[in-house]
Design a protein around this motif. Structure first.
Motif, PDB file in Angstrom:
ATOM      1  N   LYS A 128      -2.540   0.896   3.476  1.00 58.75           N
ATOM      2  CA  LYS A 128      -1.313   0.494   4.164  1.00 58.75           C
ATOM      3  C   LYS A 128      -1.642  -0.244   5.462  1.00 58.75           C
ATOM      4  N   ALA A 129      -2.618   0.290   6.209  1.00 59.87           N
ATOM      5  CA  ALA A 129      -2.959  -0.296   7.518  1.00 59.87           C
ATOM      6  C   ALA A 129      -3.485  -1.717   7.393  1.00 59.87           C
ATOM      7  N   ILE A 130      -4.133  -2.034   6.292  1.00 64.13           N
ATOM      8  CA  ILE A 130      -4.700  -3.374   6.098  1.00 64.13           C
ATOM      9  C   ILE A 130      -3.618  -4.446   6.156  1.00 64.13           C
ATOM     10  N   THR A 131      -2.371  -4.074   5.797  1.00 61.75           N
ATOM     11  CA  THR A 131      -1.269  -5.059   5.827  1.00 61.75           C
ATOM     12  C   THR A 131      -1.027  -5.589   7.237  1.00 61.75           C
ATOM     13  N   LEU A 132      -1.429  -4.830   8.260  1.00 60.55           N
ATOM     14  CA  LEU A 132      -1.213  -5.270   9.644  1.00 60.55           C
ATOM     15  C   LEU A 132      -2.009  -6.524   9.975  1.00 60.55           C
ATOM     16  N   PHE A 133      -3.062  -6.776   9.195  1.00 62.13           N
ATOM     17  CA  PHE A 133      -3.952  -7.897   9.512  1.00 62.13           C
ATOM     18  C   PHE A 133      -3.430  -9.225   8.974  1.00 62.13           C
ATOM     19  N   PHE A 177       8.440   4.061  -5.565  1.00 59.02           N
ATOM     20  CA  PHE A 177       9.177   3.028  -4.835  1.00 59.02           C
ATOM     21  C   PHE A 177       8.291   2.445  -3.733  1.00 59.02           C
ATOM     22  N   LEU A 178       7.607   3.329  -3.009  1.00 57.30           N
ATOM     23  CA  LEU A 178       6.704   2.896  -1.937  1.00 57.30           C
ATOM     24  C   LEU A 178       5.543   2.078  -2.500  1.00 57.30           C
ATOM     25  N   ILE A 179       4.952   2.565  -3.596  1.00 60.21           N
ATOM     26  CA  ILE A 179       3.800   1.867  -4.181  1.00 60.21           C
ATOM     27  C   ILE A 179       4.221   0.502  -4.710  1.00 60.21           C
ATOM     28  N   THR A 180       5.408   0.443  -5.308  1.00 61.28           N
ATOM     29  CA  THR A 180       5.922  -0.836  -5.808  1.00 61.28           C
ATOM     30  C   THR A 180       6.069  -1.843  -4.682  1.00 61.28           C
ATOM     31  N   ASN A 181       6.570  -1.372  -3.533  1.00 65.42           N
ATOM     32  CA  ASN A 181       6.683  -2.247  -2.353  1.00 65.42           C
ATOM     33  C   ASN A 181       5.317  -2.798  -1.954  1.00 65.42           C
ATOM     34  N   LEU A 182       4.319  -1.917  -1.974  1.00 66.70           N
ATOM     35  CA  LEU A 182       2.984  -2.339  -1.543  1.00 66.70           C
ATOM     36  C   LEU A 182       2.365  -3.318  -2.546  1.00 66.70           C
ATOM     37  N   TYR A 225       7.403  -0.894   7.981  1.00 69.69           N
ATOM     38  CA  TYR A 225       6.803  -2.210   8.277  1.00 69.69           C
ATOM     39  C   TYR A 225       6.533  -2.972   6.983  1.00 69.69           C
ATOM     40  N   ILE A 226       5.954  -2.308   6.007  1.00 69.25           N
ATOM     41  CA  ILE A 226       5.639  -2.956   4.723  1.00 69.25           C
ATOM     42  C   ILE A 226       6.921  -3.439   4.050  1.00 69.25           C
TER      43      ILE A 226
END
Length: 793
Positions: free
Chosen positions: A530-535, A116-121, A504-505
Motif C-alpha cells: 500500500k505504501a508504495i503507492t505514495l511514490f 473491495f480494498l484489494i480490487t481498488n489496489l 488515499y488509494i
C-alpha cells in the motif's frame, strides 16, 4: 526494479492475495455485522446500533436484506461519524428513494469487504503503476526552525530527526513509545510547513492511528493560534473526534450545500407522491366505473340465462319421451307449460293439437333451438365484454397491493363489496391529497418553481411525470458531483490533509493529491504494497514509526510458506519502501523479508529517537536489551507502573490457548479496582472468548487480541499471557509469548502490549514459569522489575 517491474510484481501479489482471500478465508474476506437497532433522529439521519464494532470504513458498504440492494458511502448515504465505544453509527440518507424508516434492524447489515480494498489496489497499480519512482526533490523549506512548539523544547535527538526530515528526500524516523515522534518531531515539521504556506499529506494505516496523530498535532497548533481550517480529515471520523474537531471533518464541511439540495429533492419527491396519489385516485375512479359496468353486464347475463331457462321445458317436451300420465286430465300439465310461453314466436298455441299429442305442430323445434343458440351467443358476447372490462380495470392498478385488495379474490358475490372498498379508498385519498398539497404548497412558496406549481395544479390532467423524474435525476447528479467535487476542492484548499492509506488509494484512483511533503506515521504497521503507492508523488516522503511493534496484518496463514512467498509485500512493513526501488530481483526482496533483515538505507536517511518520556530506567533498559538495542533510555522522572499478578495455573489441566486461572484473577481485579480506561490484551482468540464468557457484556469492548490493539492506547493494560509451559510442550507451551520465537515476531507482540499502556501495565501469568529463564525471556524480565502486589495460590 524499474517502474514496470514494480507494477508487474505488485499486480501479481494483489491478484494472488485476492484469490487466496476468496478461497481460503472465512466468509471469503467478508465480515457481516448485524444491527441491534435503528433509531431515526430526523428525516434523513439515523443512528444504527451495531452488534459488533467496525474497524475500517474504507472497505465498508451496506445491504438491505429485504430488497437485496447494496448502499455505498458518499453515493447512497453519508457515514457522518462512528462511536466506537458504544458501537453507534450515524448515517445520513442522500438517495431519496431509500426508505430507511420501514427497515427493521434484522433486515439491515453492515459489510466489511477486504476484496473491495484489494480490487481498488489492483485497479490502482494497473492505472498508475507505471508512474512510480524515486525523485531527487528535497524539502522546499530552507529556513526551518526547531523551536516553534509553544511549550516544548526539543532534545538533541529530536532536533536531529527534524534535520533529517528537511535535508533528505526520503527519511525514516524510528520512534519507540514516548520519544515524541508525533507530538514533537512531526508537529514541529507540520508547523514549519504551515508557516511556509506549503501543503502536507499525512497518511496512517488505520482510522484510530490517524486520529491519534491529529490529536497530537492539533494540540500543538492550537496553542500557537493556528486555525483548524488549515486541516482536513478525509474519511469517517469517530464520535469523539467529531466532538473535538468537527470543522476539519470531510463530511461536516458538506452539510450546508447538501442540505439545500436535499430540501429541493424532498419537495420534488413530495410533489411526485402527490401526483401519484392523484393518479391512483383517478385509476380507482375508473376501476369503480368499470366494475359498475361489469355489474350491469352480469345482470344482463342473468336475464338471458333466465330466458334460456324458460325455453328449456318446451325443448324437453319435444326432445324427451313423454309418459302417458302427462296427457291425462286433458293434458293439463303440458297445456299449462306451453300456455305460459304462448307469446314466444316459436309457439303456435292450439289446445286441440296438444290433446292430440301433435306437439311438433305446436312448438317449432328449429325455431326454439335457434333462439337458445342466439341467447348463448349473447351471453358469450357479454362475457367477453366483461373480461375486456376486467382487464382494462386491472390495467389501472399500478400497485400490487391495490391489485391484491381488489382483484385477487374478486367474484360475483363480493363485487359490490369491492366497489364499496374502492369508494372508501377514493375518499381517503382525496382527504390525504388535500392535506398533502397544502403541506407542499407552504414549502414550495420559498422556491416559486414553475414545474412544481404546474405539477400541483389538479386541473392539469396531462402533466408528464417524466419531467419531475428527469429534474430529480439532474439534482441527484448535481448532489453526487458536489460530494465528489467538494472533497476535491477542500483537498485543494487545505494545507494539511490527513487520511488512511486505504482512503488515499481509493481517492487517487480518479484524482491526484499534490503535496510538498508526505508524512506516513505508524509506518511499521502499514503494508508495504500500500505504501508504495505514495511514490507516485514526486515529493519528499518521511516514514515515522516503530517497526519493533506489530507488523502489518496478512490473512495468509503463517504455515502456508508458498502463499507467503507470493504475497509477502502485504505482510511486509512499509519501512522497507526503499528496497523495491533499488533491488534488481524479486528473490532479493523475498530473502530480505524471510530473513527478517532490518533495512539498511542507501538513499533514505534514518534517525532513531532513543529517549522516552513514558518509561522509567528499568523498563527502558529491559526493552533496549530485548527489543531496540540502540541505546534506548529513559528521560522521564515517572515510569509506567508494572504490576505482576501471579497464578499457580496447572499446565496439565488445560484447554488449548486459554487459561481459566488468569480469567478468574482478571475478573476479580477489574471488579475490585473499578478501573475506567483499560484494555485486556492477550495473544490468543480462545482466551478472548473465555474472558468474554466470564465477564459482563459491558466489558466486551475492552477485551481483544494484541493485534486488534494496534494504534490505540489505554491508561491501564492488563496482559493475559496464557502460556505457562516450555515451547513445544502441552496445550499452553510458550508460542507467541516466547521471546526466542523470531519467526512469529514474538518480541514485537510483547513490545506492543507494553507500548499500549500509558500509565500501568498489569501482567497476569504463572510467574514461576516465566522467571525460570529470565535472561532469555522478555516477559520474565518485565515480571522481575514489577511490583508484586497480587498473589494467588
Amino acid at each position: 526494479m524499474n517502474n514496470l517491474k514494480i507494477r508487474e510484481l505488485c499486480l501479481s501479489q494483489c491478484n494472488i492475495y485476492y484469490e487466496y482471500i476468496k478461497q481460503f478465508t472465512e466468509h471469503h474476506g467478508k465480515t457481516v455485522t448485524s444491527v441491534h437497532s435503528i433509531n431515526q433522529l430526523d428525516d434523513t439521519l439515523y443512528e444504527i446500533k451495531l452488534e459488533k464494532p467496525i474497524f475500517n470504513f474504507d472497505t465498508t458498504y451496506f445491504k438491505n436484506n429485504i430488497s437485496g440492494e447494496y448502499y455505498f458511502n458518499n453515493k447512497d448515504l453519508l457515514v457522518k461519524e462512528y462511536d466506537h465505544k458504544n458501537k453507534l453509527l450515524y448515517l445520513k440518507i442522500i438517495k431519496e428513494d431509500l426508505n430507511f424508516s420501514e427497515l427493521q434492524a434484522h433486515q439491515f447489515f453492515v459489510i466489511n469487504d477486504l476484496l473491495f480494498l484489494i480490487t481498488n489496489l489492483i485497479e490502482w497499480y494497473d492505472k498508475h503503476g507505471k508512474t512510480l519512482g524515486f525523485t531527487n526533490t528535497i524539502p522546499l523549506i530552507e529556513n526551518y526552525t526547531l523551536d516553534n512548539l509553544y511549550d516544548t523544547t526539543l532534545n538533541d535527538n529530536q532536533r536531529e530527526a527534524i534535520n533529517t526530515i528537511f535535508n533528505n528526500t526520503y527519511s525514516y524516523i524510528w520512534g519507540p513509545p514516548g520519544t515524541g515522534k508525533t507530538r514533537a518531531v512531526l508537529s514541529c515539521s507540520i508547523i514549519n510547513y504551515i508557516k511556509s504556506d506549503k501543503k502536507v499529506l499525512i497518511v496512517a494505516p488505520t482510522n484510530v492511528a490517524l486520529e491519534q496523530i491529529l490529536y497530537g498535532i492539533i494540540e500543538n497548533t492550537e496553542k500557537l493560534g493556528i486555525s483548524k481550517n488549515k486541516f482536513l480529515r478525509v474519511g469517517v471520523p469517530s464520535k469523539k473526534f467529531v466532538e473535538k474537531h468537527s470543522e476539519i471533518c470531510e463530511v461536516r464541511g458538506l452539510e450546508h450545500e447538501i442540505s439545500l439540495i436535499e430540501n429541493e429533492l424532498k419537495i420534488l419527491n413530495k410533489v411526485i407522491k402527490f401526483r401519484e396519489g392523484k393518479e391512483i385516485t383517478s385509476d380507482l375512479e375508473n376501476i369503480n366505473y368499470l366494475l359498475a359496468d361489469i355489474i350491469d353486464f352480469k345482470e344482463n347475463i342473468k336475464n338471458y340465462e333466465a330466458k334460456k331457462e324458460d325455453l328449456q321445458p318446451l325443448l324437453n317436451l319435444i326432445t324427451q319421451p313423454l309418459k302417458k300420465y302427462h296427457f291425462s286430465n286433458n293434458s293439463k300439465i303440458i297445456k299449462d307449460a306451453i300456455f305460459k310461453r304462448k307469446d314466444n314466436s316459436c309457439v303456435n298455441y292450439n289446445e286441440k293439437l296438444i290433446e292430440e299429442n301433435k306437439l311438433h305442430e305446436v312448438v317449432n323445434i328449429n325455431c326454439l333451438r335457434n333462439e337458445i343458440k342466439r341467447i348463448d351467443n349473447k351471453i358469450n358476447e357479454i362475457s367477453k365484454q366483461i373480461l375486456d372490462i376486467l382487464n382494462k380495470a386491472k390495467s389501472f392498478t399500478k400497485s400490487q397491493k391495490i391489485y391484491n385488495e381488489i382483484f385477487k379474490d374478486l367474484d360475483d358475490d363480493n363485487i359490490q363489496d369491492k366497489r364499496n372498498l374502492i369508494i372508501k379508498k377514493i375518499n381517503d385519498l382525496n382527504n390525504w391529497s388535500i392535506k398533502w398539497k397544502n403541506n407542499i404548497e407552504n414549502i414550495a412558496k420559498l422556491y416559486n418553481d414553475d414545474l412544481i406549481n404546474e405539477a400541483l395544479d389538479e386541473h392539469h390532467k396531462n402533466f408528464e411525470m417524466n419531467r419531475l423524474i428527469k429534474r430529480i435525476k439532474e439534482i441527484e447528479f448535481k448532489r453526487n458531483a458536489l460530494l465528489e467535487q467538494t472533497t476535491k476542492l477542500r483537498i485543494q484548499g487545505s494545507q494539511i490533509i490527513a487520511m488512511t492509506i486505504d482512503a488515499y488509494i481509493q481517492y487517487t484512483l480518479k484524482d491526484s493529491i499534490t503535496a510538498d511533503h508526505i508524512f506516513c506515521d505508524e509506518a511499521g504497521y502499514m503494508s508495504n504494497i500500500k505504501a508504495i503507492t505514495l511514490f507516485r508523488n514526486k515529493c519528499p516522503i518521511t516514514f515515522l514509526g516503530d517497526h519493533m511493534q506489530l507488523p502489518p496484518v496478512s490473512e495468509v496463514r503463517n504455515d502456508d510458506l508458498n502463499s507467503i512467498q507470493k504475497t509477502f509485500l502485504w505482510s511486509q512493513s512499509s519501512i522497507f519502501f526503499e528496497s523495491i526501488f533499488i533491488q534488481e530481483y524479486e528473490k532479493d526482496l523475498l530473502d530480505e523479508y524471510l530473513n527478517k533483515i532490518t533495512p539498511t538505507y542507501k538513499i533514505a536517511q534514518q534517525t532513531n529517537l532513543n529517549f522516552t518520556h513514558r518509561f522509567g530506567n528499568n523498563l527502558a533498559q529491559v526493552l533496549d536489551k530485548f527489543v531496540y538495542k540502540f541505546g534506548f533510555k529513559s528521560a522521564s522522572q515517572n515510569s509506567t507502573e508494572i504490576i505482576s499478578i501471579h497464578t499457580s495455573s496447572n499446565p496439565i489441566e488445560v484447554y488449548e490457548r486459554s487459561n481459566q486461572w488468569e480469567v478468574d484473577l482478571i475478573k476479580n481485579f477489574i471488579l475490585n479496582e473499578d478501573i475506567k480506561d483499560f484494555a485486556v490484551l492477550t495473544p490468543y482468540n480462545k482466551q478472548v472468548q473465555l474472558l468474554k464468557k466470564n465477564l459482563d457484556r459491558k466489558y466486551y469492548e475492552n477485551i481483544m487480541t494484541i493485534h486488534k490493539s494496534q494504534g490505540s492506547e489505554w491508561d491501564t493494560v492488563i496482559f493475559s499471557v496464557v502460556d505457562d509451559s516450555p515451547a513445544g510442550s502441552g496445550k499452553r507451551g510458550a508460542f507467541f509469548t516466547n521471546s526466542l520465537n523470531h519467526k512469529f515476531n514474538s518480541l514485537n507482540l510483547i513490545n506492543t502490549v507494553v507500548s499500549r499502556a500509558k500509565k500501568r501495565l498489569i501482567i497476569v501469568s504463572n510467574e514461576n514459569f516465566w522467571l525460570r529463564d529470565v535472561e532469555k525471556q522478555l516477559i520474565g524480565n518485565l515480571i522481575k522489575i514489577s511490583n508484586n502486589k497480587y498473589i494467588r495460590e
